[in-house]
Design a protein around this motif. Structure first.
Motif, PDB file in Angstrom:
ATOM      1  N   LYS A  28      17.350  16.226  62.729  1.00 42.45           N
ATOM      2  CA  LYS A  28      15.847  16.509  62.372  1.00 42.45           C
ATOM      3  C   LYS A  28      15.589  16.000  60.939  1.00 42.45           C
ATOM      4  O   LYS A  28      14.579  15.294  60.720  1.00 42.45           O
ATOM      5  N   ARG A  29      16.204  16.774  60.055  1.00 43.32           N
ATOM      6  CA  ARG A  29      16.048  16.114  58.597  1.00 43.32           C
ATOM      7  C   ARG A  29      16.517  14.770  58.464  1.00 43.32           C
ATOM      8  O   ARG A  29      15.461  14.206  57.556  1.00 43.32           O
ATOM      9  N   HIS A  44      23.773  17.061  69.633  1.00 42.29           N
ATOM     10  CA  HIS A  44      22.559  17.632  69.365  1.00 42.29           C
ATOM     11  C   HIS A  44      21.531  17.111  69.037  1.00 42.29           C
ATOM     12  O   HIS A  44      20.534  17.521  68.468  1.00 42.29           O
ATOM     13  N   GLY A 104      25.317  24.391  57.800  1.00 41.53           N
ATOM     14  CA  GLY A 104      24.551  24.349  58.916  1.00 41.53           C
ATOM     15  C   GLY A 104      24.448  22.881  59.456  1.00 41.53           C
ATOM     16  O   GLY A 104      23.640  22.832  60.657  1.00 41.53           O
ATOM     17  N   ASP A 105      24.811  22.217  58.691  1.00 47.55           N
ATOM     18  CA  ASP A 105      24.657  20.580  59.051  1.00 47.55           C
ATOM     19  C   ASP A 105      25.382  20.187  59.938  1.00 47.55           C
ATOM     20  O   ASP A 105      25.036  19.219  60.714  1.00 47.55           O
ATOM     21  N   TYR A 106      26.533  20.815  60.027  1.00 49.29           N
ATOM     22  CA  TYR A 106      27.645  20.173  61.020  1.00 49.29           C
ATOM     23  C   TYR A 106      28.733  21.202  61.144  1.00 49.29           C
ATOM     24  O   TYR A 106      28.835  22.207  60.449  1.00 49.29           O
ATOM     25  N   THR A 108      24.591  18.809  63.711  1.00 53.08           N
ATOM     26  CA  THR A 108      23.513  19.806  64.268  1.00 53.08           C
ATOM     27  C   THR A 108      22.229  19.371  64.331  1.00 53.08           C
ATOM     28  O   THR A 108      21.965  18.292  63.553  1.00 53.08           O
ATOM     29  N   GLU A 109      21.349  19.861  65.067  1.00 52.54           N
ATOM     30  CA  GLU A 109      20.102  19.392  65.438  1.00 52.54           C
ATOM     31  C   GLU A 109      19.337  19.461  64.009  1.00 52.54           C
ATOM     32  O   GLU A 109      18.603  18.869  63.742  1.00 52.54           O
ATOM     33  N   GLN A 110      19.659  20.689  63.254  1.00 55.79           N
ATOM     34  CA  GLN A 110      19.224  20.960  62.077  1.00 55.79           C
ATOM     35  C   GLN A 110      19.170  19.647  61.016  1.00 55.79           C
ATOM     36  O   GLN A 110      18.437  19.005  60.341  1.00 55.79           O
ATOM     37  N   TYR A 111      20.317  19.155  60.982  1.00 59.18           N
ATOM     38  CA  TYR A 111      20.683  17.997  60.108  1.00 59.18           C
ATOM     39  C   TYR A 111      19.965  16.464  60.614  1.00 59.18           C
ATOM     40  O   TYR A 111      19.338  15.804  60.206  1.00 59.18           O
ATOM     41  N   PRO A 125      17.778  15.895  68.589  1.00 54.56           N
ATOM     42  CA  PRO A 125      16.486  16.501  69.075  1.00 54.56           C
ATOM     43  C   PRO A 125      15.568  15.550  69.480  1.00 54.56           C
ATOM     44  O   PRO A 125      14.588  15.885  69.802  1.00 54.56           O
TER      45      PRO A 125
END
Length: 54
Positions: free
Chosen positions: A25-26, A37, A7-9, A20-23, A39
């Motif tokens: 942000k982390r 994306h 889900g990181d890309y 992705t926003e997930q990556y 954030p």
């Protein structure tokens, strides 16, 4: 070498890696590249970050 989580890309139809926003942000900071994306709300036109993430 970086290790990505599920889900990181994803890959664009042209084969580019889209983070992705997930990556993002982390990762913990804005790179000011205008990521699709982002954030952090970075605006390439004004060179400003428009929002803070939680």
């Amino acid at each position: 070498m970086k290790h990505f989580l599920e889900g990181d890309y994803y890959l664009s139809p042209e084969g580019y890696r889209i983070f992705t926003e997930q990556y993002l942000k982390r990762r913990g900071y804005c790179c000011k590249s205008g990521c699709k994306h982002c954030p952090y709300g970075y605006d390439k036109n004004t060179d400003k970050i428009n929002k803070k993430i939680k």
